[in-house]
Write an enzyme that holds these catalytic residues in place. Structure first.
Site, PDB file in Angstrom:
ATOM      1  N   GLU A   1      28.950  32.500  41.525  1.00 35.53           N
ATOM      2  CA  GLU A   1      29.618  33.124  40.383  1.00 35.53           C
ATOM      3  C   GLU A   1      31.095  32.812  40.505  1.00 35.53           C
ATOM      4  OE1 GLU A   1      30.776  37.250  38.069  1.00 35.53           O
ATOM      5  OE2 GLU A   1      29.923  37.375  40.085  1.00 35.53           O
TER       6      GLU A   1
ATOM      7  N   ASP B   1      36.435  33.992  44.062  1.00 32.80           N
ATOM      8  CA  ASP B   1      37.636  34.433  43.360  1.00 32.80           C
ATOM      9  C   ASP B   1      38.810  34.251  44.295  1.00 32.80           C
ATOM     10  OD1 ASP B   1      39.596  36.102  41.783  1.00 32.80           O
ATOM     11  OD2 ASP B   1      37.787  36.580  40.652  1.00 32.80           O
TER      12      ASP B   1
ATOM     13  N   ASP C   1      38.994  33.914  31.780  1.00 34.45           N
ATOM     14  CA  ASP C   1      40.153  33.863  30.887  1.00 34.45           C
ATOM     15  C   ASP C   1      39.963  32.646  29.983  1.00 34.45           C
ATOM     16  OD1 ASP C   1      42.644  33.482  29.651  1.00 34.45           O
ATOM     17  OD2 ASP C   1      43.740  34.211  31.402  1.00 34.45           O
TER      18      ASP C   1
END
Length: 224
Positions: free
Chosen positions: A52, A77, A126
């Protein structure tokens, strides 16, 4: 989030066995020790590997791991203070088929080997709407090439977003490049046939979007 709280989370991340935080030089200048070895060294099995990208708090990675115990999941991330929550929960609840990697997404080809990854999820990225931000859009041509370099030949990419712009941009790009669109839906909660793993998992921010009556879109595709 206060700086003291962030530092506390950074420190705690260092103690979690399911968190990996290589620096840029480790990835770019050397063969990262887990590259090509995530299944055997981290998960101790040969189950499918699912990433992910931009996992935030790790909610989706965690939920997928609970739903599919026969697959391995890695949330990626650059903001470790965010995925701290998912990492901590997975340790506390002994969910062993999920891990977290702190790095920039543009470096994933240094962290994973060719054909190592079975699926990629991109959840609520985003959209980088301004033209000058196109290079940061996670479904632009350069990122698609990165994904192709680590995905198995039949590997699948999933894009779930509240951004109609991101949905339309990606769909147009995929058709233009001749990639295989498996499924596309511009409002997954109002149209029948949406995959259960798309509608059955909702993050904190997704619930906020739904309260605002924003449509949630979804595309699954293969990079040919």
């Amino acid at each position: 989030m206060g700086s003291k709280n962030k530092l506390k989370r950074f420190k705690e991340n260092e103690t979690f066995p399911n968190v990996f935080q290589p620096n840029r030089n480790e990835l770019v200048n050397n063969d990262y020790f887990l590259k090509g070895q995530w299944r055997t060294k981290v998960f101790k099995n040969e189950n499918p590997l699912v990433l992910e990208l931009g996992c935030g708090k790790g909610e989706y990675s965690l939920a997928l791991a609970q739903r599919y115990p026969d697959r391995n999941f890695i949330g990626i991330d650059i903001k470790g203070a965010r995925f701290w929550r998912g990492a901590k929960t997975s340790v506390e609840e002994n969910i062993t088929n999920v891990a977290f990697l702190r790095t920039q997404i543009e470096l994933i080809e240094y962290a994973f080997s060719k054909n190592e990854v079975d699926e990629i999820w991109i959840t609520f990225p985003d959209p980088q709407i301004k033209y000058k931000r196109t290079k940061h859009r996670l479904t632009n041509i350069q990122f698609l090439d990165r994904y192709k370099s680590i995905l198995k030949p039949d590997g699948t990419v999933h894009l779930k977003t509240d951004s109609e712009f991101m949905h339309g941009y990606t769909l147009g790009l995929l058709h233009g490049l001749g990639h295989e669109v498996l499924y596309a839906n511009h409002d997954v909660y109002r149209q029948e046939g949406s995959p259960e793993e798309v509608t059955g998992i909702q993050t904190f921010y997704e619930l906020q979007y739904l309260e605002q009556d924003k449509p949630i879109t979804y595309i699954s595709f293969k990079i040919t």
